[in-house]
Design an enzyme around this catalytic site. Sequence first.
Site, PDB file in Angstrom:
ATOM      1  N   SER A  14       0.829  -1.209   0.000  1.00  7.88           N
ATOM      2  CA  SER A  14       0.000   0.000   0.000  1.00  7.88           C
ATOM      3  C   SER A  14       0.863   1.257   0.000  1.00  7.88           C
ATOM      4  O   SER A  14       0.622   2.194  -0.766  1.00  7.88           O
ATOM      5  CB  SER A  14      -0.915   0.025   1.225  1.00  7.88           C
ATOM      6  N   ARG A  42       0.667   7.940   6.064  1.00  8.01           N
ATOM      7  CA  ARG A  42      -0.244   7.075   6.817  1.00  8.01           C
ATOM      8  C   ARG A  42      -1.665   7.656   6.817  1.00  8.01           C
ATOM      9  O   ARG A  42      -2.640   6.911   6.807  1.00  8.01           O
ATOM     10  CB  ARG A  42       0.260   6.817   8.244  1.00  8.01           C
ATOM     11  N   HIS A  45      -3.029   6.637   3.594  1.00  7.80           N
ATOM     12  CA  HIS A  45      -3.326   5.203   3.686  1.00  7.80           C
ATOM     13  C   HIS A  45      -4.681   4.966   4.356  1.00  7.80           C
ATOM     14  O   HIS A  45      -5.424   4.058   3.994  1.00  7.80           O
ATOM     15  CB  HIS A  45      -2.186   4.553   4.486  1.00  7.80           C
TER      16      HIS A  45
END
Lengths: 210, 210
Positions: A14, A42, A45
């Site tokens: 990812s 993040r 994400h």
Amino acid sequence: MNYLQQPQLIEQHSFEIISEIIAAERPDYRFNDATQEAMIKRVIHTTADFEWLDILWFSPDVIEQLTASLQRGCTLYTDTTMALSGINKTLLAEFGCSCRCYISDPRVVAHAKEQGITRSMAAVDLALQEEGEKVFVFGNAPTALFRLLEKEAKPSAVIGVPVGFVGAEESKEALVESGLPAIAARGRKGGSNVAAAIVNALLYRMREAG
Amino acid sequence: MNYLQQPQLIEQHSFEIISEIIAAERPDYRFNDATQEAMIKRVIHTTADFEWLDILWFSPDVIEQLTASLQRGCTLYTDTTMALSGINKTLLAEFGCSCRCYISDPRVVAHAKEQGITRSMAAVDLALQEEGEKVFVFGNAPTALFRLLEKEAKPSAVIGVPVGFVGAEESKEALVESGLPAIAARGRKGGSNVAAAIVNALLYRMREAG
């Protein structure tokens, strides 16, 4: 069905995809430092939203302050149980830190009713009465952030990313202006998931650093 | 500082602003029905992201099925504790329903290890062994959604909005193709906060309807 089933591989892949998309679509984009990069990636994400490249604001000292506070075993105070749920509490405990959310604490419920304030505000009041080094993590409630600022509290750092349409943007601008060590989301976006992602990104960086 | 402090007024005003923005920026946009409208607007309220006007997919029967299941006292199974945290469990209980997340259940941890599968998959396996009417609510784990589909389970409905870059989109397309009563987020976006917002929007609609 054929699908990737190893959580660590899924996560690693990812982040590779996120990096590739940034390189392709924003070739001139530069992160200020590796920790900010880890936090922003993040959050992407967690949201699949690349607008986060442009809206996450960091005070010059916040990464250093947050890292030092976590190393000293600070307490994190969140505004929602969702943010509390999302934070990696196992890793937090390894650093001697803990995380609390007082939104449903009976003292907070009573204090909010007595004072005619939101429970988010009353939870800040309760947190400020406690001893120890504090970091506030707000993903939802502008009133929590406003309360912290009007109390002229001096926490070690604030992660201020309330989402929304009424007061959220104004509360985050007030945080930016406050001079506190802070991370803030400019504009309307934010959320408990975003708040947790920012904390977790730093915890993972600190674990990697040993 | 001067800021709005009444949670209900904040929420009401937020939804007015969301409606105004949609009317101004998307004058030709039409919702299919009032419940879908409530769900999409609550997801926008939770994310401040108007892309949700275009990416939330509903099977023709899903609103009716979900409403009926909640009226019959179904059990919701979430893939994350964040989604579980975000769902209004007080209101859920008023309808005789409950909500469970098995991701950290010791049986799930053991089963995942034995089988070499993700805990999200093992949590689905455990849920499917239980009696009673089930609705699955996935905001994070594509592997949970793939598992449910490969087991050819027949839950009453599925809210499938895993976010991410590896498998998320594919898992949601598989859900759309499955023929199950479902709500799915097209593309990469989604999240535990989105999953909870969808559930809560329906609960609030049902409460209003008495």
